[in-house]
Design an enzyme around this catalytic site. Structure first.
Site, PDB file in Angstrom:
ATOM      1  N   LYS A   1      -1.429  49.991  52.041  1.00 12.83           N
ATOM      2  CA  LYS A   1      -0.288  50.659  52.692  1.00 12.83           C
ATOM      3  C   LYS A   1       0.762  49.633  53.110  1.00 12.83           C
ATOM      4  O   LYS A   1       1.958  49.809  52.896  1.00 12.83           O
ATOM      5  CB  LYS A   1      -0.791  51.471  53.885  1.00 12.83           C
ATOM      6  CG  LYS A   1       0.281  52.135  54.696  1.00 12.83           C
ATOM      7  CD  LYS A   1       0.137  51.817  56.142  1.00 12.83           C
ATOM      8  CE  LYS A   1       1.446  51.775  56.857  1.00 12.83           C
ATOM      9  NZ  LYS A   1       1.289  51.348  58.252  1.00 12.83           N
TER      10      LYS A   1
ATOM     11  N   ASP B   1      -0.319  56.264  55.306  1.00 12.32           N
ATOM     12  CA  ASP B   1      -1.166  56.021  56.478  1.00 12.32           C
ATOM     13  C   ASP B   1      -1.751  57.369  56.915  1.00 12.32           C
ATOM     14  O   ASP B   1      -1.547  58.394  56.244  1.00 12.32           O
ATOM     15  CB  ASP B   1      -0.373  55.336  57.616  1.00 12.32           C
ATOM     16  CG  ASP B   1       0.806  56.187  58.070  1.00 12.32           C
ATOM     17  OD1 ASP B   1       0.923  57.347  57.629  1.00 12.32           O
ATOM     18  OD2 ASP B   1       1.600  55.697  58.877  1.00 12.32           O
TER      19      ASP B   1
END
Ligand code: SF4
Length: 218
Positions: free
Chosen positions: A119, A137
């Protein structure tokens, strides 16, 4: 989810956030990477507050040579996991001061740095290089599932699925608008559904209302 509904979502988010961009404070790409590392499990507001001071003495990877790990910790004290983050920022800077951030220009290469997850890498490349990826996320994962763009159990699973479903050219824009949407509208505990123009196609909204109606009729 139909292509029409995906388009509807993208257009609505664009309408809500026409100037969407990251809310993290930074003055160069190195600082952005450090800010993204710091933002794991911490709000951008908290990160920015720390960084307005920290980044005055931490402008490039070589600055780690001037600071002890403990003094980095002092700057980060107000954010979650500050000891672990300070240690990993320190190690990451050790690598970057030798190899240069420009050499870390892919998701895979960025992930070789400390505390840089898939991420983190995607968010960084999306902002700095306009790379057509979406950083997932827990929050983005939640919104995509609420809307039923995906039906997945974890952010990692969403990460694998989402880029098959969404068009590449929409990802950079969506990266920014989705973050603002979960932060200000589709909030974890009390999403602002009454104001949301997506409720007609939102799975979460339908489920919540169905449950309410059932309990009303009992
Ligand atoms: S209707 Fe509610 S849950 Fe669904 S996307 Fe909008 S704010 Fe989120």
């Amino acid at each position: 989810m139909t292509k029409e509904n995906i388009k509807l979502i993208i257009n609505y988010l664009d309408k809500l956030f026409p100037d969407a961009k990251t809310e993290l404070y930074y003055e160069n790409e190195f600082q952005l990477l450090i800010a993204i590392i710091m933002s794991a499990q911490t709000t951008d507001k908290q990160v920015n507050k720390a960084n307005k001071v920290f980044f005055k003495v931490f402008e490039n990877p070589n600055d780690w040579l001037k600071l002890w790990q403990n003094s980095i910790q002092n700057y980060l004290k107000t954010i979650w996991f500050y000891k672990t983050k300070a240690k990993n920022i320190y190690r990451t800077c050790e690598i970057l001061s030798k190899n240069g951030l420009n050499n870390f220009d892919t998701i895979e290469k960025l992930q070789t740095l400390y505390w840089v997850w898939i991420k983190t890498a995607k968010v960084f490349l999306s902002i700095t290089k306009n790379t057509q990826v979406l950083g997932i996320d827990t929050h983005v994962h939640r919104v995509l599932n609420r809307l039923w763009i995906v039906k997945t159990k974890s952010p990692l699973e969403t990460d694998k699925k989402v880029e098959e479903i969404l068009k590449k050219e929409d990802l950079v824009r969506l990266h920014h608008t989705l973050i603002l949407f979960w932060r200000y509208n589709c909030i974890a505990r009390n999403p602002k559904c009454d104001l949301c123009e997506l409720k007609q196609i939102c799975r979460y909204y339908k489920e919540v209302n169905l449950t309410k109606n059932i309990s009303k009729n009992q």
